[in-house]
Design a protein around this motif. Structure first.
Motif, short mmCIF file in Angstrom:
data_model
loop_
_atom_site.label_atom_id
_atom_site.label_comp_id
_atom_site.label_asym_id
_atom_site.label_seq_id
_atom_site.Cartn_x
_atom_site.Cartn_y
_atom_site.Cartn_z
N ALA A 274 0.15 4.45 8.56
CA ALA A 274 1.03 3.29 8.32
C ALA A 274 0.28 1.98 8.57
O ALA A 274 0.35 1.04 7.75
CB ALA A 274 2.26 3.38 9.22
N TRP A 275 -0.44 1.91 9.68
CA TRP A 275 -1.22 0.69 9.97
C TRP A 275 -2.31 0.49 8.91
O TRP A 275 -2.58 -0.63 8.48
CB TRP A 275 -1.85 0.78 11.36
N ALA A 276 -2.94 1.59 8.50
CA ALA A 276 -4.00 1.48 7.50
C ALA A 276 -3.47 0.89 6.19
O ALA A 276 -4.12 0.04 5.58
CB ALA A 276 -4.63 2.85 7.25
N LEU A 277 -2.28 1.34 5.77
CA LEU A 277 -1.69 0.79 4.54
C LEU A 277 -1.48 -0.71 4.65
O LEU A 277 -1.70 -1.46 3.69
CB LEU A 277 -0.37 1.49 4.25
N LEU A 278 -1.03 -1.18 5.82
CA LEU A 278 -0.83 -2.62 6.01
C LEU A 278 -2.16 -3.37 5.90
O LEU A 278 -2.27 -4.37 5.18
CB LEU A 278 -0.20 -2.87 7.39
N PHE A 279 -3.18 -2.88 6.59
CA PHE A 279 -4.47 -3.57 6.58
C PHE A 279 -5.11 -3.53 5.19
O PHE A 279 -5.74 -4.50 4.76
CB PHE A 279 -5.40 -2.95 7.62
N ILE A 280 -4.95 -2.41 4.49
CA ILE A 280 -5.52 -2.29 3.15
C ILE A 280 -4.79 -3.21 2.17
O ILE A 280 -5.39 -3.82 1.29
CB ILE A 280 -5.46 -0.82 2.68
N ALA A 281 -3.46 -3.32 2.34
CA ALA A 281 -2.66 -4.15 1.43
C ALA A 281 -3.12 -5.61 1.46
O ALA A 281 -3.03 -6.31 0.44
CB ALA A 281 -1.18 -4.04 1.80
N LEU A 282 -3.58 -6.08 2.60
CA LEU A 282 -4.03 -7.48 2.69
C LEU A 282 -5.12 -7.76 1.67
O LEU A 282 -5.16 -8.83 1.05
CB LEU A 282 -4.54 -7.78 4.11
N LEU A 283 -6.02 -6.81 1.47
CA LEU A 283 -7.10 -7.02 0.51
C LEU A 283 -6.64 -6.71 -0.91
O LEU A 283 -6.93 -7.46 -1.85
CB LEU A 283 -8.31 -6.17 0.88
N TYR A 284 -5.90 -5.62 -1.07
CA TYR A 284 -5.53 -5.20 -2.42
C TYR A 284 -4.57 -6.19 -3.09
O TYR A 284 -4.59 -6.34 -4.31
CB TYR A 284 -4.92 -3.81 -2.39
N LEU A 285 -3.73 -6.85 -2.31
CA LEU A 285 -2.85 -7.87 -2.89
C LEU A 285 -3.61 -9.15 -3.22
O LEU A 285 -3.12 -9.99 -3.96
CB LEU A 285 -1.70 -8.18 -1.93
N SER A 286 -4.81 -9.26 -2.66
CA SER A 286 -5.62 -10.46 -2.90
C SER A 286 -6.56 -10.31 -4.09
O SER A 286 -6.96 -11.31 -4.70
CB SER A 286 -6.45 -10.80 -1.64
N ALA A 287 -6.92 -9.07 -4.44
CA ALA A 287 -7.89 -8.86 -5.52
C ALA A 287 -7.42 -9.43 -6.86
O ALA A 287 -8.22 -10.08 -7.56
CB ALA A 287 -8.20 -7.36 -5.66
N PRO A 288 -6.15 -9.24 -7.27
CA PRO A 288 -5.74 -9.85 -8.55
C PRO A 288 -5.81 -11.38 -8.52
O PRO A 288 -6.09 -12.01 -9.56
CB PRO A 288 -4.28 -9.38 -8.70
N ALA A 289 -5.58 -11.98 -7.34
CA ALA A 289 -5.70 -13.44 -7.25
C ALA A 289 -7.15 -13.86 -7.46
O ALA A 289 -7.43 -14.85 -8.17
CB ALA A 289 -5.20 -13.92 -5.88
N TYR A 290 -8.07 -13.13 -6.84
CA TYR A 290 -9.49 -13.40 -7.07
C TYR A 290 -9.80 -13.36 -8.56
O TYR A 290 -10.46 -14.25 -9.12
CB TYR A 290 -10.33 -12.32 -6.38
N ALA A 291 -9.35 -12.29 -9.20
CA ALA A 291 -9.66 -12.09 -10.62
C ALA A 291 -9.11 -13.23 -11.47
O ALA A 291 -9.81 -13.77 -12.34
CB ALA A 291 -9.08 -10.75 -11.08
N ALA A 292 -7.85 -13.60 -11.23
CA ALA A 292 -7.22 -14.64 -12.04
C ALA A 292 -7.88 -16.00 -11.84
O ALA A 292 -8.19 -16.71 -12.81
CB ALA A 292 -5.72 -14.72 -11.71
N PHE A 293 -8.11 -16.39 -10.57
CA PHE A 293 -8.71 -17.70 -10.29
C PHE A 293 -10.12 -17.79 -10.86
O PHE A 293 -10.50 -18.79 -11.47
CB PHE A 293 -8.74 -17.97 -8.78
N SER A 294 -10.92 -16.74 -10.64
CA SER A 294 -12.31 -16.78 -11.09
C SER A 294 -12.38 -16.85 -12.61
O SER A 294 -13.15 -17.65 -13.18
CB SER A 294 -13.06 -15.54 -10.59
N ARG A 295 -11.58 -16.06 -13.29
CA ARG A 295 -11.59 -16.08 -14.76
C ARG A 295 -11.11 -17.44 -15.28
O ARG A 295 -11.67 -17.97 -16.25
CB ARG A 295 -10.70 -14.95 -15.30
#
Length: 553
Positions: free
Chosen positions: A277-298
């Motif tokens: 459960a804790w791992a899912l929370l910590f992983i979500a912080l990065l995975y929810l950020s990846a699409p933002a990276y992709a959109a801003f950079s493009r």
């Protein structure tokens, strides 16, 4: 060396010193320290260590670039990897922890009372982990190559040396606490650039709430340029490939030996669930950020780089051209950069973003340190898995059952150094991009292990012969399809990264058919399988459930 490279190098060297210091402080003294950290890691910190272990170079460096280039179709990576943790947390991790072994091959060997099954599982674990670590070393080469303005291959061997030192010193105990530190560094380094980019472009510091607006604008820009729309589904791949990749990553996540072993480091089944459960929370912080990276950079590249005179491009482009991961051509011969003239390797997007957005030397250096943390954290876990498969499952359980702790630790450390060097040599000229190489590891893990582990827990009638046939068939089919796909032969439009769907199907069919055609396992083994499904305070024996508190059943 320019000022930027010096700042980045200093930050990376400071983090290297931190990791090695943590490993020395938590140096493994006995085999239980080396393999499972003496099963004493609290769930919160184990969840963070799982996050560090999981946030590989593929997640940190490659995923945002893949989403940027593929748009909607790149989301299969995010959904598949996240969904796999749900499978693992609810269907496998607590049960495997209750069985109380050190490794996945040891579970398979003891669950079916079969040394051939143990050996096959150990060899498969080494193949899977070796494939995975090639991707991590490729990631370290991208970072160090940009840092020193060298070809990416020249940075690989530096990563080899650092990884071999801290993984062989600390074992699982040292690697666990190193991964906690690495997660803190990498998540900080990942989030800060997109917070600043969101502030620059929108005035809002919460990129997760703002990047959706730019996806719509990117669609309009794509239409103007005659490109496939950024958010249109299945434009860059077929629906069958999207679903096959999602499935492959999901079952691969649930069956990766180096991820499963992290759940062995806690005290109880309950602690294993909370770790997930804790791992899912910590992983979500990065995975929810990846699409933002992709959109801003493009968006920044499409609006501030594309359409500019080629001889007036931003300074950051020259540095990345030197690494060989960015190529610019003037195919129209009009002196202007068009989108078609720009080749951006997926693996540079996150690393280049701070430079694209002019975020300053410290942020660029922090991202470099975070990328190295991601590559090193996963590599450490993989090396412990390779080491334990060789030193514990093959050397100790099969060849030298009377070996002392000292000899077992030495064998484990030799396995770490040897496998790191071998993987580093291959990573000098990697066979694919980071996300592709790591998708192969997931396909191999799912195709080899998922049906065997899942049915090994939930189907008591499964036999050793079924497990052996499933693992060999699944591994063979998955490897075969990867090679065929690379040669241009595919089925239903499914590429090499979705090979796991065929491996899992073959494995599942072989396990069921062979198990039903062979004699049922001894009652003792069937009772042990049923016992795995109950909480630790309960034991299944003699066809009944007993409470382990000194009372009657």
């Amino acid at each position: 060396m320019d000022q930027q490279s010096l700042v980045s190098l200093i930050l990376i060297l400071l983090t290297f010193a931190l990791y090695i210091g943590i490993s020395i402080y938590n140096r493994a003294k006995v085999t239980s320290d080396f393999y499972v950290a003496s099963r004493g890691i609290p769930p919160f910190w184990n969840g963070m260590a799982i996050g560090g272990d999981w946030m590989s170079a593929a997640s940190f460096i490659g995923m945002a670039g893949t989403v940027m280039m593929l748009g909607y179709d790149g989301l299969a990576y995010i959904m598949g990897w996240t969904g796999g943790y749900l499978l693992l947390t609810f269907l496998l991790a607590p049960q495997l922890r209750k069985y109380g072994r050190f490794t996945v091959p040891e579970f398979i060997g003891d669950r079916f009372d079969s040394n051939p099954a143990r050996l096959i599982a150990a060899i498969a674990t080494i193949i899977i982990s070796f494939t995975y670590i090639i991707g991590q070393l490729s990631g370290s080469g991208v970072v160090i190559g940009r840092l020193l303005n060298l070809p990416a291959s020249s940075g690989v061997m530096i990563g080899v040396v650092v990884i071999a030192i801290y993984a062989s010193l600390g074992g699982m105990k040292g690697v666990t606490w190193t991964q906690v530190a690495q997660y803190m560094i990498l998540i900080t380094a990942y989030i800060i650039p997109i917070v600043f980019m969101s502030l620059q472009i929108t005035g809002n510091p919460l990129p997760w709430l703002t990047y959706g607006n730019f996806v719509t604008e990117l669609g309009a820009i794509d239409q103007e340029l005659g490109l496939s729309e950024y958010f249109a589904p299945f434009d860059e791949s077929q629906r069958s490939q999207f679903l096959a990749l999602l499935f492959t990553l999901m079952v691969g996540t649930a069956a990766l030996p180096h991820v499963i072993v992290r759940f062995y480091t806690v005290t109880t089944m309950k602690a294993a669930r909370w770790s997930g459960a804790w791992a899912l929370l910590f992983i979500a912080l990065l995975y929810l950020s990846a699409p933002a990276y992709a959109a801003f950079s493009r968006f920044v590249i499409m609006t501030q780089v594309v359409g500019q005179p080629i001889d007036e491009l931003p300074g950051w482009t020259e540095a990345w051209i030197n690494t060989g991961l960015l190529e610019i051509a003037d195919t129209s011969e009009d002196g202007t950069l068009h989108w078609e003239d720009l080749f951006i390797h997926e693996d540079i997007v996150v690393m280049a973003t701070p430079e694209i957005a002019n975020l300053g030397m410290f942020v660029v250096g922090l991202v470099a340190a975070g990328a190295m943390a991601a590559a090193l954290s996963t590599a450490g876990g993989l090396l412990i898995t390779i080491s334990s498969s060789f030193a514990h499952d093959i050397y100790y359980r099969l060849l030298r059952p009377n070996a002392s702790d000292k000899k077992r630790l030495l064998a484990g450390r030799i396995a770490i150094v040897a496998s790191t060097i071998a993987a580093g040599v291959i990573a000098l000229d990697p066979p694919g991009v980071i996300t592709q190489i790591i998708a192969w590891a997931f396909a191999l893990a799912g195709g080899t292990f998922f049906p065997v582990l899942f049915l090994g827990v939930w189907w008591k009638r499964m036999t050793a012969q079924g497990a052996i046939a499933g693992m060999l068939g699944g591994l063979g089919v998955t490897l075969g399809y990867i090679f065929l796909s690379m040669a241009g032969v595919t089925l239903f439009g499914i590429q090499d990264t979705g090979a796991g769907v065929f491996g899992v199907a073959a494995n599942l069919i072989l396990v069921v058919v062979v198990s039903l055609l062979t004699p049922a396992p001894p009652q003792k083994l069937q009772d042990e399988a049923v016992d795995l499904r109950y909480p630790e305070q309960m034991t299944y024996k003699d066809g009944e459930v007993w409470i382990n508190d000194g009372s009657d059943k």
